[in-house]
Design an enzyme around this catalytic site. Structure first.
Site, PDB file in Angstrom:
ATOM      1  N   ALA A  71       0.897  -1.148   0.094  1.00 53.57           N
ATOM      2  CA  ALA A  71       0.043   0.096   0.071  1.00 53.57           C
ATOM      3  C   ALA A  71       0.726   1.363   0.205  1.00 53.57           C
ATOM      4  O   ALA A  71       2.309   1.001   0.296  1.00 53.57           O
ATOM      5  CB  ALA A  71      -1.071   0.040   1.321  1.00 53.57           C
ATOM      6  N   GLY A 116       0.699  -5.097   0.855  1.00 53.71           N
ATOM      7  CA  GLY A 116      -0.580  -5.139   0.003  1.00 53.71           C
ATOM      8  C   GLY A 116      -0.258  -5.666  -1.181  1.00 53.71           C
ATOM      9  O   GLY A 116      -1.439  -6.286  -2.154  1.00 53.71           O
ATOM     10  N   GLU A 119      -0.769  -9.126  -0.569  1.00 48.04           N
ATOM     11  CA  GLU A 119      -2.392  -9.610  -0.314  1.00 48.04           C
ATOM     12  C   GLU A 119      -3.080  -9.496  -1.720  1.00 48.04           C
ATOM     13  O   GLU A 119      -3.897 -10.477  -2.002  1.00 48.04           O
ATOM     14  CB  GLU A 119      -2.804  -8.514   0.571  1.00 48.04           C
ATOM     15  CG  GLU A 119      -2.089  -8.675   1.899  1.00 48.04           C
ATOM     16  CD  GLU A 119      -2.222  -7.481   2.845  1.00 48.04           C
ATOM     17  OE1 GLU A 119      -2.100  -6.135   2.349  1.00 48.04           O
ATOM     18  OE2 GLU A 119      -2.823  -7.473   3.920  1.00 48.04           O
ATOM     19  N   GLU A 139       4.510  -5.207   7.188  1.00 50.40           N
ATOM     20  CA  GLU A 139       3.548  -4.182   7.788  1.00 50.40           C
ATOM     21  C   GLU A 139       4.236  -3.942   9.268  1.00 50.40           C
ATOM     22  O   GLU A 139       4.075  -2.618   9.793  1.00 50.40           O
ATOM     23  CB  GLU A 139       2.183  -4.862   8.025  1.00 50.40           C
ATOM     24  CG  GLU A 139       1.335  -4.574   6.690  1.00 50.40           C
ATOM     25  CD  GLU A 139       1.399  -5.625   5.635  1.00 50.40           C
ATOM     26  OE1 GLU A 139       2.435  -6.471   5.977  1.00 50.40           O
ATOM     27  OE2 GLU A 139       0.782  -5.816   4.639  1.00 50.40           O
TER      28      GLU A 139
HETATM   29  N1  CO8 Z   1       4.669   3.136  -0.742  1.00 47.54           N
HETATM   30  C1  CO8 Z   1       5.017   4.398  -1.431  1.00 47.54           C
HETATM   31  N2  CO8 Z   1       6.052   4.367  -2.085  1.00 47.54           N
HETATM   32  C2  CO8 Z   1       6.809   3.279  -2.177  1.00 47.54           C
HETATM   33  C3  CO8 Z   1       6.621   1.972  -1.472  1.00 47.54           C
HETATM   34  C4  CO8 Z   1       5.361   2.021  -0.898  1.00 47.54           C
HETATM   35  N3  CO8 Z   1       4.905   0.961  -0.432  1.00 47.54           N
HETATM   36  N4  CO8 Z   1       7.472   1.338  -1.756  1.00 47.54           N
HETATM   37  C5  CO8 Z   1       8.254   1.949  -2.595  1.00 47.54           C
HETATM   38  N5  CO8 Z   1       8.040   3.307  -2.735  1.00 47.54           N
HETATM   39  C6  CO8 Z   1       8.605   4.324  -3.491  1.00 47.54           C
HETATM   40  C7  CO8 Z   1      10.195   4.791  -2.587  1.00 47.54           C
HETATM   41  O1  CO8 Z   1       9.672   5.762  -1.632  1.00 47.54           O
HETATM   42  C8  CO8 Z   1      10.827   5.455  -3.700  1.00 47.54           C
HETATM   43  O2  CO8 Z   1      10.214   6.604  -4.158  1.00 47.54           O
HETATM   44  P1  CO8 Z   1      11.203   8.003  -4.327  1.00 47.54           P
HETATM   45  O3  CO8 Z   1      11.893   7.486  -5.519  1.00 47.54           O
HETATM   46  O4  CO8 Z   1      10.350   8.893  -4.350  1.00 47.54           O
HETATM   47  O5  CO8 Z   1      12.314   7.955  -3.083  1.00 47.54           O
HETATM   48  C9  CO8 Z   1      10.589   4.475  -4.962  1.00 47.54           C
HETATM   49  O6  CO8 Z   1       9.404   3.969  -4.542  1.00 47.54           O
HETATM   50  C10 CO8 Z   1      11.643   3.670  -5.126  1.00 47.54           C
HETATM   51  O7  CO8 Z   1      11.671   2.873  -4.014  1.00 47.54           O
HETATM   52  P2  CO8 Z   1      13.278   2.544  -3.326  1.00 47.54           P
HETATM   53  O8  CO8 Z   1      14.038   3.701  -3.825  1.00 47.54           O
HETATM   54  O9  CO8 Z   1      13.052   2.422  -1.812  1.00 47.54           O
HETATM   55  O10 CO8 Z   1      13.703   1.368  -4.124  1.00 47.54           O
HETATM   56  P3  CO8 Z   1      14.635   0.372  -3.684  1.00 47.54           P
HETATM   57  O11 CO8 Z   1      14.968  -0.658  -4.683  1.00 47.54           O
HETATM   58  O12 CO8 Z   1      15.789   0.766  -2.802  1.00 47.54           O
HETATM   59  O13 CO8 Z   1      13.712  -0.740  -2.616  1.00 47.54           O
HETATM   60  C11 CO8 Z   1      11.612  -1.800  -1.808  1.00 47.54           C
HETATM   61  C12 CO8 Z   1      12.435  -1.295  -2.963  1.00 47.54           C
HETATM   62  C13 CO8 Z   1      12.623  -2.753  -0.902  1.00 47.54           C
HETATM   63  C14 CO8 Z   1      10.292  -2.438  -2.437  1.00 47.54           C
HETATM   64  C15 CO8 Z   1      11.531  -0.567  -0.900  1.00 47.54           C
HETATM   65  O14 CO8 Z   1      11.045   0.312  -1.795  1.00 47.54           O
HETATM   66  C16 CO8 Z   1      10.415  -0.941   0.329  1.00 47.54           C
HETATM   67  O15 CO8 Z   1      10.701  -1.555   1.197  1.00 47.54           O
HETATM   68  N6  CO8 Z   1       9.272  -0.427   0.073  1.00 47.54           N
HETATM   69  C17 CO8 Z   1       8.293  -0.409   1.037  1.00 47.54           C
HETATM   70  C18 CO8 Z   1       7.704  -1.891   1.103  1.00 47.54           C
HETATM   71  C19 CO8 Z   1       6.700  -1.994   2.286  1.00 47.54           C
HETATM   72  O16 CO8 Z   1       6.977  -1.657   3.449  1.00 47.54           O
HETATM   73  N7  CO8 Z   1       5.428  -2.213   1.801  1.00 47.54           N
HETATM   74  C20 CO8 Z   1       4.500  -2.605   2.645  1.00 47.54           C
HETATM   75  C21 CO8 Z   1       3.519  -1.218   2.762  1.00 47.54           C
HETATM   76  S1  CO8 Z   1       2.401  -1.471   3.903  1.00 47.54           S
HETATM   77  C22 CO8 Z   1       0.954  -2.268   3.318  1.00 47.54           C
HETATM   78  O17 CO8 Z   1       1.137  -2.670   2.048  1.00 47.54           O
HETATM   79  C23 CO8 Z   1      -0.051  -2.676   4.102  1.00 47.54           C
HETATM   80  C24 CO8 Z   1      -1.322  -3.045   3.445  1.00 47.54           C
HETATM   81  C25 CO8 Z   1      -2.369  -2.982   4.343  1.00 47.54           C
HETATM   82  C26 CO8 Z   1      -2.703  -1.655   4.751  1.00 47.54           C
HETATM   83  C27 CO8 Z   1      -3.990  -1.575   5.312  1.00 47.54           C
HETATM   84  C28 CO8 Z   1      -4.149  -0.187   5.646  1.00 47.54           C
HETATM   85  C29 CO8 Z   1      -5.778   0.257   6.380  1.00 47.54           C
END
Ligand code: CO8
Length: 265
Positions: A71, A116, A119, A139
């Protein structure tokens, strides 16, 4: 001629009876914000409404890095509990539509499949994954629990122990491990991923698609019922297939030693 809408955050393509829904926010690793979740639901409505022309649906992510990295954290950070509940409902509404499609859905997992994203993939019927894909429910690393079905659908795929391990550690597993524990049904080299997906889709499309949809329905609907009730459910569904022209055609074609010409009637 079928008309397919265009969207801001996803791509929807229909070619040769196969719909491909691509989450198209590669700059944010295809993170799911509210607008994207709503559009996924709308696209699934279109896929369902065009079941006569669309026989299998594929869900994938744009670019080479991510299927969906979760998400959208930037959208979620300042949400209050009520807004978080709303977001979760939007996702459940859209992901539930995947399970309620009459068509088989295949997740083509081309890269990061996190939160997500996992999921979303877990809501599909089959997951075909790239050798380079990575999977996780991170998460807890953000101070929340999975909110789009992760505690439930992942648990049904891998069992409670593995789900608890993945969800409480919050770390990623690789594609081989995902295949080993039952998250992935098939694994392919990155460049062969779509070929493998299409091979499965075309094999399924040869079959009686009413029967395919009914099999999917009874598997999903009866899975959590007591076995005797579930078996009754299967008997009812099996009997219903004998009310279809596809059943007569499939069996006649076998006896006449020719390919069946199924019409979904
Ligand atoms: N949300 C928003 N932006 C994201 C996300 C995300 N989940 N993942 C990556 N991005 C963005 C980064 O912020 C970055 O943006 P910018 O270029 O502006 O800085 C861009 O994508 C590229 O990402 P990275 O520079 O981090 O790229 P890497 O190759 O270094 O890393 C990863 C890739 C490992 C995928 C890393 O981006 C990461 O760890 N992302 C987050 C993963 C995460 O924690 N996902 C879980 C999110 S929570 C969720 O999904 C909950 C679902 C249920 C919610 C229920 C709500 C009620």
């Amino acid at each position: 001629m079928m008309k397919i809408n265009t969207y801001d955050n996803i791509l929807l393509d229909v070619t040769d009876g196969i719909a491909t829904l691509t989450i198209n926010r590669p700059k944010s690793m295809n993170a799911l914000n509210t607008a994207t979740l709503v559009e996924i639901g709308e696209a699934l409505d279109e896929i369902k409404a065009n079941a006569a022309d669309i026989k299998v649906a594929v869900i994938t992510g744009a670019g080479e890095k991510a299927f969906v990295a979760g998400a959208d954290i930037s959208e979620m950070r300042d949400m209050n509990a009520l807004e978080a509940a709303e977001l979760s409902k939007v996702a459940h509404n859209s992901f539930g539509k995947i399970e309620n499609l009459p068509q088989l859905t295949i997740a083509a997992v081309n890269g990061y499949c996190l939160g997500g994203g996992l999921e979303l993939a877990s809501s599909c019927d089959i997951r075909v994954v790239s050798e380079k894909a990575k999977f996780g429910q991170p998460e807890v690393t953000l101070g929340i629990v999975p909110g789009f079905g992760g505690t439930q659908r992942l648990t049904r795929l891998v069992g409670r122990g593995k789900a608890k391990e993945m969800i409480t550690m919050g770390t990623m597993i690789n594609a081989q491990e995902a295949y080993r524990v039952g998250i992935a049904e098939e694994i392919a080299a990155p460049e062969a991923l779509m070929d493998k997906v299409m091979e499965i889709a075309h094999q399924v499309m040869k079959n009686g698609l009413l029967a395919v949809g009914m099999a999917k329905y009874v598997i999903d609907r009866a899975a959590d019922l007591p076995l005797d009730t579930a078996i009754d459910f299967e008997t009812q569904m099996w009997a219903q297939t004998f009310a279809t022209e596809d059943q007569t055609e499939g069996m006649t074609a076998f006896l006449e030693k020719r390919p069946a010409n199924f019409t979904s009637k």
